[in-house]
Design an enzyme around this catalytic site. Structure first.
Site, short mmCIF file in Angstrom:
data_model
loop_
_atom_site.label_atom_id
_atom_site.label_comp_id
_atom_site.label_asym_id
_atom_site.label_seq_id
_atom_site.Cartn_x
_atom_site.Cartn_y
_atom_site.Cartn_z
N CYS A 153 -49.60 20.47 44.94
CA CYS A 153 -48.88 21.64 45.46
C CYS A 153 -48.75 22.78 44.47
O CYS A 153 -48.19 23.83 44.81
CB CYS A 153 -47.51 21.21 45.97
SG CYS A 153 -47.64 19.91 47.20
N HIS A 283 -39.95 27.13 44.58
CA HIS A 283 -40.83 26.17 45.24
C HIS A 283 -40.16 25.74 46.55
O HIS A 283 -40.80 25.70 47.57
CB HIS A 283 -41.09 24.99 44.31
CG HIS A 283 -42.11 24.04 44.83
ND1 HIS A 283 -43.38 24.44 45.20
CD2 HIS A 283 -42.08 22.69 45.07
CE1 HIS A 283 -44.07 23.39 45.64
NE2 HIS A 283 -43.30 22.32 45.57
N GLU A 294 -34.84 21.60 41.31
CA GLU A 294 -35.25 22.97 41.01
C GLU A 294 -34.03 23.87 40.80
O GLU A 294 -34.00 24.70 39.88
CB GLU A 294 -36.12 23.54 42.14
CG GLU A 294 -36.61 24.97 41.82
CD GLU A 294 -37.55 25.53 42.87
OE1 GLU A 294 -37.57 25.01 44.00
OE2 GLU A 294 -38.25 26.52 42.55
N LYS A 312 -40.80 29.02 52.31
CA LYS A 312 -41.41 27.92 53.08
C LYS A 312 -40.77 27.77 54.46
O LYS A 312 -41.37 27.18 55.35
CB LYS A 312 -41.32 26.61 52.29
CG LYS A 312 -42.31 26.57 51.12
CD LYS A 312 -42.37 25.21 50.47
CE LYS A 312 -43.48 25.14 49.42
NZ LYS A 312 -43.26 25.95 48.22
N HIS A 317 -45.00 24.37 54.30
CA HIS A 317 -45.49 24.06 52.96
C HIS A 317 -47.02 23.98 53.01
O HIS A 317 -47.58 23.06 53.61
CB HIS A 317 -44.90 22.72 52.51
CG HIS A 317 -45.14 22.40 51.06
ND1 HIS A 317 -46.09 23.03 50.30
CD2 HIS A 317 -44.54 21.49 50.24
CE1 HIS A 317 -46.09 22.53 49.07
NE2 HIS A 317 -45.14 21.60 49.01
N PHE A 375 -46.93 16.86 42.98
CA PHE A 375 -47.10 15.44 42.70
C PHE A 375 -47.65 15.28 41.28
O PHE A 375 -48.41 16.12 40.80
CB PHE A 375 -48.12 14.83 43.66
CG PHE A 375 -47.60 14.49 45.03
CD1 PHE A 375 -46.32 14.82 45.42
CD2 PHE A 375 -48.42 13.84 45.94
CE1 PHE A 375 -45.86 14.51 46.69
CE2 PHE A 375 -47.98 13.53 47.21
CZ PHE A 375 -46.70 13.87 47.59
#
Lengths: 386, 272
Positions: A153, A283, A294, A312, A317, A375
């Site tokens: 991502c 994010h 975050e 998002k 996403h 990830f």
């Protein structure tokens, strides 16, 4: 770092086929998420699926016909003129391609499986991670280096950082960069298995958030060592920061240590301090763990005054393309003096202390930070300014 | 692009894990492998519980990255550039098999292990390092493009950058052209921006090129292959490691990846 220049950009997503519709839908707070899907007809959660027809690359490049490639082609076409301009200014061999992607051609394998299961399948043109960059290079008749970046991502941000390094090192004068990803059953069922999908519309940073909604799309940028007469530059890349969590494959470090390092490194690279930043595009996936980690990291670096939001809730996403579409949103914020509201949040998580916007904020925006995490604990932060 | 140095290396090949056993292998001509896959033993770095979850590519990457870094003092926080043409293609194949079962039940660990950057992710988790990391894929020019990127990082500001490149034999998905990568291979090297000292070799030329320039470069370049009958997208890195460690080699080697029409990466390396 020496700032680099974004000369032009384009964006394709569920919010529309170009950057103007992206902006209009963000401003009007019209998300592109829906339960209607041709890819996952039985979806149990909203998806940001592109609802319009996607063109196939023209012959002889029609072998690159995966959904991912068609999205990339649709996104590249509006940049024809600016790509011609950089080729004229620098030469085709001085212009490279660096494209981020995560799912790449998975959808093509799925289609092949669903259609006949025979797999007379052109792996090298439809699935390998490098093929989308090869396609973009050939579509644009470029002769510089071309490669793909795949860090899940954060692929889009890492692609832009790689492009910037090619310019800084003297290998290229300009790079077509950004990222693309398409929806597919693999990511749909994969994220369902991780139990981090919100069955309802996603609500980043909300007290009742359940997870993410998947989306698809692309955004591409012309990143250049200098502005051109016809393309004087619409924004600049001011700083880049990256880190690894060293914690877990899918869960973020709960204290946000890696995220904090990425932001601090980006600010240091830009020669800026937190007070120089006007807004942060987070994010902000909407998963309980990611948003909390975050927010903790942002609070440690910026405190609770800097306006923050995730986009998002509008696009879903986009995985490998998430950073790219969100950098497009950041540039729109700079161009239009608007920090977009954090769509979907009705009650901010009381444990989250950063300043999340529930309405658009209209003010001069000179510098923004864009966070992207992935990830493997791969963290990136970019500083983008006027 | 600054010239830079190769200060340490490591390798994983079938039956080979580390430079010492590689040097032994190089004494045999022609090279022969009794298998085409790598089976690394469990260790402190690869505890049995985690090893079971890791693809061979992840195991090879973690092992070679560790060995090369261990041989280079001062590189502990070096950024990692990881190159792989196919990434976790065998794991993607198994996930795709799962989603077409009824009902589709995907293993969560298989899914998160299917991303291209799984190997550097595991590396950072096992070592608890917070370095920057990126993952590059460019087909037959994967090694060259990753090297371009690593060299660009060195010329930017980093004193050391580690480059690890690898692909595992394609086994699970038949649609993924298994003949394209029919042997496991992974290599790693630590690069330094300093060209003096006890470096193994110096990269004195590294460039992207196409057309007649590439054709000319190719004429002087060393052939790229691991051994007869084996194909691997990062074979150029194997040839470089062979040049660095074969007792009989000396002087310079010129390598080219890619083809002149679509673009090549050319490199010249000189042994110290």
């Amino acid at each position: 770092m020496n700032p680099l220049h974004f000369l032009d950009f384009s964006a394709v997503s569920a919010l529309g086929p170009d950057r103007d519709t992206l902006f209009q839908n963000l401003i009007d707070r019209r998300p592109g998420l829906s339960y209607a899907s041709s890819i996952v007809p039985s979806t149990s959660s909203p998806l940001g699926e592109i609802p319009f027809a996607l063109p196939a690359p023209p012959p002889p490049l029609d072998r690159f016909h995966s959904r991912c490639h068609r999205i990339a082609y649709a996104c590249l076409r509006p940049l024809d003129a600016s790509i011609r301009a950089v080729v004229e200014a620098f030469g085709a061999d001085r212009v490279g391609v660096v494209c981020g992607t995560s799912a790449s051609g998975n959808r093509s394998v799925e289609e092949s499986w669903q259609n006949d299961g025979r797999f007379d399948f052109d792996y090298h043109h439809l699935h390998t991670f490098g093929c989308v960059s090869r396609l973009l290079k050939r579509l644009s008749s470029l002769q510089g280096p071309a490669f793909s970046v795949s860090t899940a991502c954060s692929s889009g941000s890492n692609a832009i950082m790689s492009a910037a390094r090619l310019i800084h090192s003297g290998t290229c004068d300009a790079v077509v960069t950004g990222a693309v990803d398409s929806l597919c059953l693999t990511t749909y069922h994969g994220f369902q298995s991780l139990q981090i999908v919100d069955p309802d519309y996603c609500k980043p940073f909300d007290a009742d958030r359940k997870g993410l909604n998947l989306g698809e799309g692309a955004a591409f940028f012309i990143l250049s060592s200098k502005p051109l007469a016809d393309y004087p530059g619409i924004a600049r890349l001011l700083g880049m920061g990256a880190s690894s969590d060293g914690y877990h494959m899918t869960a973020p470090d709960p204290e946000g240590l890696g995220a904090k390092l990425a932001m601090q490194r980006a600010l240091e690279d830009a020669g800026l301090v937190p007070g120089d930043i006007d807004a942060i595009n987070l994010h902000g996936t909407g998963t309980p763990l990611n948003d909390m980690a975050e927010a903790r990291a942002v609070y440690q670096v910026f405190g609770d005054e800097t306006p923050c939001s995730s986009t998002k809730g509008y696009t879903g996403h986009l995985l490998g393309a998430a950073a790219a579409i969100e950098i497009a949103a950041c540039i729109l914020s700079l161009l239009h003096g608007t920090v977009f509201a954090n769509h979907g949040m009705s009650r901010q998580d009381p444990g989250i202390r950063i300043r999340l916007l529930t309405e658009h904020l209209r003010q001069s925006v000179r510098r923004v930070v864009k966070n992207s995490f992935a990830f493997g604990g791969n963290n990136t932060s970019l500083v983008i300014g006027i | 692009m600054l010239p830079c140095s190769i200060v340490s290396t490591s390798i994983a090949l079938p039956g080979i894990s580390g430079i010492e056993s590689f040097i032994d292998l190089l004494r045999h001509t022609p090279l022969e492998f009794s298998t085409d896959t790598v089976d690394l033993p469990a260790s402190d770095l690869l505890p049995i519980r985690l090893k079971r979850r890791m693809s061979r590519l992840i195991q090879m990457t973690v092992s070679t990255t560790f060995q090369a870094r261990q041989s280079c003092a001062g590189s502990a926080d070096a950024p990692l550039v990881y190159g792989s043409a196919n990434g976790e293609i065998n794991t993607i194949g198994s996930v795709l098999n799962e989603i077409f079962q009824e009902p589709p039940l995907v293993s969560p660990s298989a899914f998160h292990n299917s991303v291209h950057n799984s190997a550097p992710g595991y590396w950072s988790i096992l070592t608890r390092l917070h370095h920057a990391s990126t993952t590059i894929s460019a087909g037959e020019t994967t090694f060259g493009c990753a090297l371009l990127q690593a060299a660009a990082m060195l010329s930017d500001r980093d004193p050391f950058v580690q480059l690890t490149v690898g692909d595992e034999k394609i086994q699970v998905p038949q649609w993924a052209d298994p003949g394209h990568t029919n042997i496991d291979f992974c290599g790693s090297m630590v690069l330094s921006r300093h060209t003096s000292g006890d470096a193994l070799a110096h990269i004195i030329d590294l460039r992207h090129m196409h057309g007649p320039e590439a054709t000319e470069y190719q004429k002087e370049a060393h052939p790229i292959r691991i051994a007869s009958g084996y194909r691997h997208p990062c074979a150029a890195f194997y040839v470089l490691l062979e040049f660095l460690h074969a007792p009989s080699s000396s002087g310079r080697i010129k390598l080219v990846e890619g083809d002149p029409e679509s673009g090549c990466i050319g490199m010249t390396i000189e042994r110290s």
